[in-house]
Write a protein that holds these residues in place. Sequence first.
Motif: not given
Length: 455
Positions: A47, A84, A86, A111, A126-129, A131-134
């Motif tokens: 995190t 990323p 995806d 996640g 999983r980390y959201n930043y 509008n994209r998921i990493y």
Amino acid sequence: MKIQFKIALLFTLLCTGIIIGLSCAIYFFANERAFQDFYTRLELRATIAAKANFEGSQATTQAYEQVRNEHLERLPEELEYIVPMDSLLQVSDTFALTVPTSFYHDLIDKGSASHRDRYHFFRGVRYNYANRIYAVIISAEHTYARNFLLNLRNILITVNLISTLVIFTVGYIFGRKILEPIRRIMEDVNNINATSLHKRLEIKEGKDEITELANTFNSLLSRLETSFETQNNFVSNASHELNTPLTAIIGEAELALAKPRDTQEYRQAMDVILKQAEKLRNITKSLLELAQSGFTGNLSSEDVEVAELMENVQHVALGIYPTCNLEIDNSLHPANLHSLMVRGNFRLLELCLSNILLNACKYSNGKTVTVAIASTDEHLVFIIKDKGIGIPTQDMPHIFDPFFRASNVSTSKGYGIGLPLARNIINLHNGTIHIASKELEGTEVVVKIPLSKKN
């Protein structure tokens, strides 16, 4: 293997098993706790790493980096990957990570994902930043857990080995202490032989098994002492009783052969020899019956009709003493007397009751002899009572000794076999005999024999 060693061994196995079980539980929970804590630390690092890389301003990024560097010491072989979500599966082959494909699928679907390869741990979040998921993956070597668990394992093994030795020693001492009273009993019993049966084991106060064992041995010694004394008396008295008629026979025969005699003198000698031989036969017959009645082997048993048994006993008594004033007391007779049965040997029971009734007739001096029969739920009771010469108080303890005769019957014929024979027969039938008597007032004999189960 001695009991003392068995106790120590069983005590050791039991306690060691418990200690090993507790040690395994300690090791297992310590292991699980250490792993769970390390996963949490890796997740925290993931995190912070994500925030340090994505949070907006340079100052914020520098602050996270400062926190990580100052307060989160770098872990051994720590690696960090941020990609990323995806494109995670496409670039996973480029990671220097030894994790299964399921790790990446769990990270995408759930996640978060965790994996452990011995002491090498992997944690993905999983980390959201923007509008994209990493996917943020952290791996590190948990050297602390490895060293801690290794030390814990060594400590537990050492403690188990030492405790096993201590437990065995304590168990051996404990077993020795517990068995010490038994050892003393063994020593005391070994010091008792046929010439010292009067000795008894020392009994301490208490109600434990050791006290019961000592009481059992003392009871056994009492029975053995009584048996030896009875046997000695039996042999002594039997020798005397057999020797008397034999001496008379030999003496009379030698006297008859010492010189020629007329027919009348020979007839007198032969008459004496015949009487003494008859006496000798009666004595040997009584001895044989006494010996057979004392045999505790197989007893031929049958259902004996009480009414028939008593008729035979009365017939025998009146046949020998026809002037006996015999009276049947019907006041206690059971209503079903003719259907009552006892389990036993008819001949022996007849012999037993006949001897008792014959004694009553012999020593009643013409007074009434009463015979009564009663019953309880489990026993048939024979009561034979006379008002004759009775038995002196000082003679009562010896009335069941073979060849013993009361001091007030020396003028009467007899061999002192009747009552010992009766008692042996009654014991063979699991019955009891009780005699109450007062000199010059009479005697009462109560015999109890178990009823047949068919009643």
